[in-house]
Write a protein that holds these residues in place. Structure first.
Motif, PDB file in Angstrom:
ATOM      1  N   LEU A   1      -1.110   6.882  11.755  1.00 20.41           N
ATOM      2  CA  LEU A   1      -2.457   6.311  11.705  1.00 20.41           C
ATOM      3  C   LEU A   1      -3.392   7.058  10.758  1.00 20.41           C
ATOM      4  CD1 LEU A   1      -2.969   5.285  15.432  1.00 20.41           C
ATOM      5  CD2 LEU A   1      -1.989   3.967  13.544  1.00 20.41           C
ATOM      6  N   GLN A   2      -2.822   7.769   9.803  1.00 21.99           N
ATOM      7  CA  GLN A   2      -3.631   8.426   8.778  1.00 21.99           C
ATOM      8  C   GLN A   2      -4.050   7.384   7.744  1.00 21.99           C
ATOM      9  OE1 GLN A   2      -4.655  11.720   8.916  1.00 21.99           O
ATOM     10  NE2 GLN A   2      -3.797  11.390  10.962  1.00 21.99           N
ATOM     11  N   PRO A   3      -5.315   7.377   7.341  1.00 21.36           N
ATOM     12  CA  PRO A   3      -5.779   6.360   6.388  1.00 21.36           C
ATOM     13  C   PRO A   3      -5.318   6.630   4.962  1.00 21.36           C
ATOM     14  CG  PRO A   3      -7.546   7.881   6.908  1.00 21.36           C
ATOM     15  CD  PRO A   3      -6.382   8.272   7.775  1.00 21.36           C
ATOM     16  N   HIS A   4      -5.244   5.559   4.198  1.00 25.43           N
ATOM     17  CA  HIS A   4      -4.913   5.637   2.772  1.00 25.43           C
ATOM     18  C   HIS A   4      -5.704   4.542   2.064  1.00 25.43           C
ATOM     19  CE1 HIS A   4      -2.594   6.469  -0.819  1.00 25.43           C
ATOM     20  NE2 HIS A   4      -2.452   5.165  -0.976  1.00 25.43           N
ATOM     21  N   LEU A   5      -6.377   4.883   0.970  1.00 27.37           N
ATOM     22  CA  LEU A   5      -7.153   3.930   0.188  1.00 27.37           C
ATOM     23  C   LEU A   5      -6.531   3.753  -1.184  1.00 27.37           C
ATOM     24  CD1 LEU A   5     -10.727   5.251   1.023  1.00 27.37           C
ATOM     25  CD2 LEU A   5      -9.571   3.286   2.024  1.00 27.37           C
ATOM     26  N   THR A   6      -6.556   2.512  -1.684  1.00 25.45           N
ATOM     27  CA  THR A   6      -6.007   2.189  -2.993  1.00 25.45           C
ATOM     28  C   THR A   6      -6.957   1.263  -3.728  1.00 25.45           C
ATOM     29  OG1 THR A   6      -3.751   2.356  -2.172  1.00 25.45           O
ATOM     30  CG2 THR A   6      -4.062   1.118  -4.193  1.00 25.45           C
ATOM     31  N   PHE A   7      -7.141   1.539  -4.994  1.00 22.61           N
ATOM     32  CA  PHE A   7      -7.930   0.684  -5.872  1.00 22.61           C
ATOM     33  C   PHE A   7      -7.042  -0.487  -6.280  1.00 22.61           C
ATOM     34  CE2 PHE A   7      -9.817  -0.217 -10.114  1.00 22.61           C
ATOM     35  CZ  PHE A   7     -11.134  -0.404  -9.731  1.00 22.61           C
ATOM     36  N   LEU A   8      -7.480  -1.716  -6.016  1.00 19.22           N
ATOM     37  CA  LEU A   8      -6.709  -2.920  -6.341  1.00 19.22           C
ATOM     38  C   LEU A   8      -7.352  -3.668  -7.501  1.00 19.22           C
ATOM     39  CD1 LEU A   8      -6.113  -4.730  -2.923  1.00 19.22           C
ATOM     40  CD2 LEU A   8      -4.433  -3.480  -4.255  1.00 19.22           C
ATOM     41  N   THR A   9      -6.531  -4.217  -8.381  1.00 17.37           N
ATOM     42  CA  THR A   9      -7.047  -5.161  -9.372  1.00 17.37           C
ATOM     43  C   THR A   9      -6.288  -6.475  -9.319  1.00 17.37           C
ATOM     44  OG1 THR A   9      -5.633  -4.244 -11.102  1.00 17.37           O
ATOM     45  CG2 THR A   9      -7.885  -3.388 -10.957  1.00 17.37           C
ATOM     46  N   TRP A  10      -5.152  -6.506  -8.635  1.00 13.67           N
ATOM     47  CA  TRP A  10      -4.391  -7.743  -8.494  1.00 13.67           C
ATOM     48  C   TRP A  10      -4.654  -8.316  -7.113  1.00 13.67           C
ATOM     49  CZ3 TRP A  10       0.260  -4.540 -10.354  1.00 13.67           C
ATOM     50  CH2 TRP A  10       0.282  -4.501 -11.745  1.00 13.67           C
ATOM     51  N   LEU A  11      -5.581  -9.239  -7.034  1.00 11.27           N
ATOM     52  CA  LEU A  11      -6.013  -9.822  -5.774  1.00 11.27           C
ATOM     53  C   LEU A  11      -6.339 -11.282  -6.037  1.00 11.27           C
ATOM     54  CD1 LEU A  11      -7.066  -8.879  -2.845  1.00 11.27           C
ATOM     55  CD2 LEU A  11      -9.296  -8.892  -3.916  1.00 11.27           C
ATOM     56  N   TYR A  12      -5.896 -12.170  -5.124  1.00 12.68           N
ATOM     57  CA  TYR A  12      -6.139 -13.591  -5.344  1.00 12.68           C
ATOM     58  C   TYR A  12      -6.366 -14.294  -4.013  1.00 12.68           C
ATOM     59  CZ  TYR A  12      -5.910 -18.100  -7.626  1.00 12.68           C
ATOM     60  OH  TYR A  12      -6.228 -19.335  -8.130  1.00 12.68           O
ATOM     61  N   PRO A  13      -7.448 -15.065  -3.890  1.00 16.71           N
ATOM     62  CA  PRO A  13      -7.693 -15.822  -2.657  1.00 16.71           C
ATOM     63  C   PRO A  13      -6.800 -17.058  -2.615  1.00 16.71           C
ATOM     64  CG  PRO A  13      -9.425 -16.272  -4.255  1.00 16.71           C
ATOM     65  CD  PRO A  13      -8.523 -15.246  -4.871  1.00 16.71           C
ATOM     66  N   ILE A  14      -6.062 -17.216  -1.550  1.00 12.47           N
ATOM     67  CA  ILE A  14      -5.192 -18.387  -1.366  1.00 12.47           C
ATOM     68  C   ILE A  14      -5.946 -19.472  -0.605  1.00 12.47           C
ATOM     69  CG2 ILE A  14      -3.022 -19.202  -0.363  1.00 12.47           C
ATOM     70  CD1 ILE A  14      -2.700 -17.375  -2.820  1.00 12.47           C
ATOM     71  N   THR A  15      -6.586 -19.075   0.486  1.00 11.90           N
ATOM     72  CA  THR A  15      -7.425 -19.977   1.284  1.00 11.90           C
ATOM     73  C   THR A  15      -8.652 -19.191   1.716  1.00 11.90           C
ATOM     74  OG1 THR A  15      -6.503 -19.401   3.451  1.00 11.90           O
ATOM     75  CG2 THR A  15      -5.342 -21.129   2.195  1.00 11.90           C
ATOM     76  N   GLU A  16      -9.489 -19.806   2.528  1.00  9.22           N
ATOM     77  CA  GLU A  16     -10.670 -19.113   3.056  1.00  9.22           C
ATOM     78  C   GLU A  16     -10.289 -17.932   3.943  1.00  9.22           C
ATOM     79  OE1 GLU A  16     -14.129 -19.731   2.788  1.00  9.22           O
ATOM     80  OE2 GLU A  16     -13.566 -21.026   1.107  1.00  9.22           O
ATOM     81  N   THR A  17      -9.079 -17.963   4.504  1.00  6.69           N
ATOM     82  CA  THR A  17      -8.665 -16.909   5.433  1.00  6.69           C
ATOM     83  C   THR A  17      -7.407 -16.165   4.992  1.00  6.69           C
ATOM     84  OG1 THR A  17      -7.423 -18.511   6.750  1.00  6.69           O
ATOM     85  CG2 THR A  17      -9.713 -18.076   7.414  1.00  6.69           C
ATOM     86  N   THR A  18      -6.998 -16.342   3.748  1.00  6.92           N
ATOM     87  CA  THR A  18      -5.786 -15.696   3.256  1.00  6.92           C
ATOM     88  C   THR A  18      -6.011 -15.156   1.851  1.00  6.92           C
ATOM     89  OG1 THR A  18      -4.455 -17.279   4.509  1.00  6.92           O
ATOM     90  CG2 THR A  18      -3.314 -16.003   2.826  1.00  6.92           C
TER      91      THR A  18
END
Length: 136
Positions: free
Chosen positions: A19-36
Motif C-alpha cells: 500500500l505504498q503510493p507511487h505517482l507517475t506523469f502520464l501523457t497517453w490518456l484517452y476518454p472512452i466514455t463518461e466513466t471510462t
C-alpha cells in the motif's frame, strides 16, 4: 473535461501490495466514455507492476479552471502494443468516484505545459500508435 486529443499531461496514482503510493506523469490518456478512461504506461514500470498487483488507482486531470481527481478499478486491456518497439501496456480505469481538487479562490490557468524534446517526428509517430491503441 478531457479533450479528445489524448495527449495532455495527467498524474496517475497507484499503490503497491504494501500500500505504498507511487505517482507517475502520464501523457497517453484517452476518454472512452463518461466513466471510462484508458491510459498507457511502460510495461515494466512500477505503475504497471502496481496495477497488476492492486487494481485500484486514481488520476488527477488538469485543464483550464479545473483539477479533477478520478478514482476506480483498473484492468489491463492490452498487455503490449505490438507496433511499439519497447513494451507499452494499456490499462482501463472504470471511474467509480470523482472530486474537485480546487480550493475556493484558486484556479488552474490552463493545461500543464508539455512538449516533446528530442526527435519530434518519432515522438509524434509513437503518440499516434499509442493513442490508436487506446481508442481501440
Amino acid at each position: 473535461l478531457m479533450r479528445k486529443t489524448g495527449i495532455f499531461p495527467a498524474v496517475l496514482a497507484t499503490r503497491d501490495i504494501q500500500l505504498q503510493p507511487h505517482l507517475t506523469f502520464l501523457t497517453w490518456l484517452y476518454p472512452i466514455t463518461e466513466t471510462t478512461v484508458r491510459f498507457a504506461v511502460s510495461s515494466g514500470s512500477q505503475s504497471a507492476k502496481n496495477l497488476t498487483e492492486n487494481p485500484f488507482a486514481g488520476v488527477i486531470l488538469f485543464s483550464l479552471d479545473t483539477a479533477i481527481s478520478v478514482y476506480g478499478s483498473v484492468k489491463l486491456v492490452i498487455e503490449r502494443i505490438e507496433e511499439v518497439k519497447f513494451p507499452v501496456s494499456v490499462f482501463e480505469l472504470s471511474i467509480e468516484r470523482s472530486e474537485d481538487n480546487l480550493f475556493p479562490g484558486g484556479t488552474v490557468l490552463g493545461p500543464i505545459p508539455f512538449a516533446h524534446t528530442g526527435n519530434l517526428q518519432k515522438a509524434s509517430e509513437l503518440d499516434q500508435i499509442v493513442i490508436k491503441a487506446l481508442m481501440s
